[in-house]
Design a protein around this motif. Structure first.
Motif, short mmCIF file in Angstrom:
data_model
loop_
_atom_site.label_atom_id
_atom_site.label_comp_id
_atom_site.label_asym_id
_atom_site.label_seq_id
_atom_site.Cartn_x
_atom_site.Cartn_y
_atom_site.Cartn_z
N GLY A 1 0.81 -1.22 0.00
CA GLY A 1 0.00 0.00 0.00
C GLY A 1 0.84 1.26 0.00
N GLU A 2 2.05 1.17 -0.54
CA GLU A 2 2.94 2.35 -0.57
C GLU A 2 3.24 2.78 -1.99
OE1 GLU A 2 6.38 2.45 2.11
OE2 GLU A 2 5.70 0.47 2.75
N LYS A 3 3.91 3.93 -2.09
CA LYS A 3 4.27 4.49 -3.40
C LYS A 3 5.55 5.28 -3.25
CE LYS A 3 0.03 5.81 -5.76
NZ LYS A 3 -0.81 6.97 -5.87
N ILE A 4 6.25 5.47 -4.37
CA ILE A 4 7.38 6.39 -4.37
C ILE A 4 6.82 7.81 -4.23
CG2 ILE A 4 9.24 7.36 -5.78
CD1 ILE A 4 9.36 4.67 -7.27
N SER A 5 7.40 8.62 -3.34
CA SER A 5 6.94 10.01 -3.23
C SER A 5 7.49 10.84 -4.38
CB SER A 5 7.42 10.64 -1.92
OG SER A 5 7.04 9.86 -0.84
N LYS A 6 8.81 10.75 -4.57
CA LYS A 6 9.45 11.55 -5.62
C LYS A 6 10.67 10.83 -6.16
CE LYS A 6 8.18 16.18 -4.37
NZ LYS A 6 8.40 17.33 -3.52
N VAL A 7 10.96 11.10 -7.42
CA VAL A 7 12.22 10.68 -8.02
C VAL A 7 13.02 11.94 -8.28
CG1 VAL A 7 13.31 9.55 -10.00
CG2 VAL A 7 11.15 8.65 -9.08
N LEU A 8 14.21 12.04 -7.72
CA LEU A 8 15.07 13.20 -7.97
C LEU A 8 16.11 12.80 -9.01
CD1 LEU A 8 13.59 14.34 -5.60
CD2 LEU A 8 15.77 14.88 -4.48
N PHE A 9 16.07 13.49 -10.13
CA PHE A 9 17.01 13.19 -11.21
C PHE A 9 18.19 14.17 -11.15
CE2 PHE A 9 18.02 14.22 -15.83
CZ PHE A 9 19.01 13.25 -15.91
N PHE A 10 19.38 13.63 -10.92
CA PHE A 10 20.60 14.42 -10.83
C PHE A 10 21.18 14.62 -12.22
CE2 PHE A 10 21.89 14.41 -6.23
CZ PHE A 10 20.73 13.82 -5.75
N ASP A 11 20.94 15.82 -12.76
CA ASP A 11 21.37 16.11 -14.12
C ASP A 11 22.73 16.80 -14.10
OD1 ASP A 11 21.10 16.24 -16.85
OD2 ASP A 11 20.07 18.17 -16.82
N VAL A 12 23.72 16.22 -14.78
CA VAL A 12 25.06 16.83 -14.86
C VAL A 12 25.68 16.62 -16.23
CG1 VAL A 12 25.96 16.86 -12.49
CG2 VAL A 12 25.95 14.73 -13.76
N PRO A 13 26.43 17.61 -16.71
CA PRO A 13 27.11 17.43 -17.98
C PRO A 13 28.22 16.38 -17.87
CG PRO A 13 27.36 19.70 -17.14
CD PRO A 13 26.67 18.92 -16.10
N ASP A 14 28.53 15.75 -19.02
CA ASP A 14 29.53 14.68 -19.04
C ASP A 14 30.87 15.08 -18.44
OD1 ASP A 14 27.77 13.00 -20.13
OD2 ASP A 14 28.77 12.76 -22.08
N GLU A 15 31.30 16.33 -18.71
CA GLU A 15 32.64 16.67 -18.21
C GLU A 15 32.66 16.72 -16.68
OE1 GLU A 15 30.85 18.40 -20.40
OE2 GLU A 15 30.74 20.52 -19.83
N VAL A 16 31.53 17.06 -16.09
CA VAL A 16 31.46 17.05 -14.61
C VAL A 16 31.53 15.62 -14.08
CG1 VAL A 16 30.01 17.63 -12.62
CG2 VAL A 16 30.20 19.23 -14.53
N ILE A 17 30.85 14.71 -14.77
CA ILE A 17 30.87 13.30 -14.37
C ILE A 17 32.31 12.79 -14.34
CG2 ILE A 17 30.21 10.95 -15.03
CD1 ILE A 17 27.75 12.07 -16.33
N ILE A 18 33.03 13.05 -15.42
CA ILE A 18 34.40 12.56 -15.54
C ILE A 18 35.29 13.17 -14.44
CG2 ILE A 18 36.45 12.47 -17.06
CD1 ILE A 18 34.10 10.76 -18.08
#
Ligand code: ADP
Ligand code: ADP
Length: 212
Positions: A101-118
């Motif tokens: 009887g539960e649900k996900i409240s929110k999905v937070l999507f962490f958006d970052v450019p490729d150069e930051v990832i590297i």
């Protein structure tokens, strides 16, 4: 409350999840951390998962879903960090929650450019003893190479080496990115500009989480 953190490797999900757990009492459930612990302790799961992790591939869905079923608390506030990572995992999670009887409240999507990832992944260092996460430039330890918390030595994760990183990014694009649309259809995804500094980003995360 159940919050999902979605985003590419190195986006800063674990760092924010730890802050939410320290400052707001969330339980931080990271499938990556749980898997690394299983590998270290050479459990049956760890033995099966290791080869996939070393190659930068995803561990098979059925192993991950079982792991979540075993570790998901009955109630309380939870952050799912790094799970789900495939549409199949997302469907399994929906079903698991529906039964309770539960649900996900929110999905937070962490958006970052490729150069930051590297940049973030190449400078990430972790404590070989307690798993604490540092960055050589953005979050350095007080003494180089030594964990502030337990004195353990800091190392680079094997899968943060360049070749494996390339594979992990490819896997992310193919298998995990489709979840953005999956959760858009459900109207529960919120995009964050995760290229900001840790504290600035935390303010944004906190705001979204507080609104429920
Ligand atoms: P993920 O869990 O998404 O893989 P981490 O939280 O482990 O990412 O962060 C990846 C690396 O980047 C770590 O070395 C961490 O210290 C560093 N980091 C995390 N968030 C930020 C940020 N907002 N700005 C700069 N560096 C960060
Ligand atoms: P990062 O956030 O830097 O990508 P994680 O610590 O979340 O790294 O994951 C490390 C590895 O553990 C992944 O490359 C993958 O092999 C495995 N893993 C973690 N979570 C999952 C998941 N939900 N499904 C499949 N494999 C996973």
């Amino acid at each position: 409350m159940i919050i999902v953190f979605l985003g590419p490797p190195g986006a800063g999900k674990g760092t924010q999840a730890k802050l939410l757990s320290q400052r707001m009492g969330f339980l931080h459930l990271s499938t990556g951390d749980l898997l690394r612990e299983a590998v270290k302790n050479q459990t049956p799961l760890g033995k099966k998962a290791k080869e996939y992790m070393d190659r930068g591939e995803l561990v098979p869905d059925e192993l991950i879903v079982q792991l979540i079923e075993e570790t998901m608390p009955k109630d309380g506030n939870v952050i799912l960090d790094g799970f789900p990572r495939t549409v199949n995992q997302a469907l399994a999670l929906e079903e698991m929650l529906r039964v309770k009887g539960e649900k996900i409240s929110k999905v937070l999507f962490f958006d970052v450019p490729d150069e930051v990832i590297i940049d973030r992944l190449s400078g990430r260092r972790v404590c070989s003893k307690c798993g604490a996460v540092y960055h050589v430039k953005y979050n350095p330890p007080k003494v180089e190479g030594v964990c502030d918390l337990c004195g353990g030595s800091l190392v680079q994760r094997d899968d943060d080496k360049e070749e494996v990183v390339r594979k992990r990014l490819e896997v992310y694009r193919k298998q995990t990115q489709p979840l953005i649309e999956f959760y858009q259809e459900r109207g529960i995804i919120y995009k964050l500009d995760a290229g900001k500094g840790v504290e600035e980003l935390f303010e944004e995360v906190k705001g979204l989480v507080r609104d429920g």
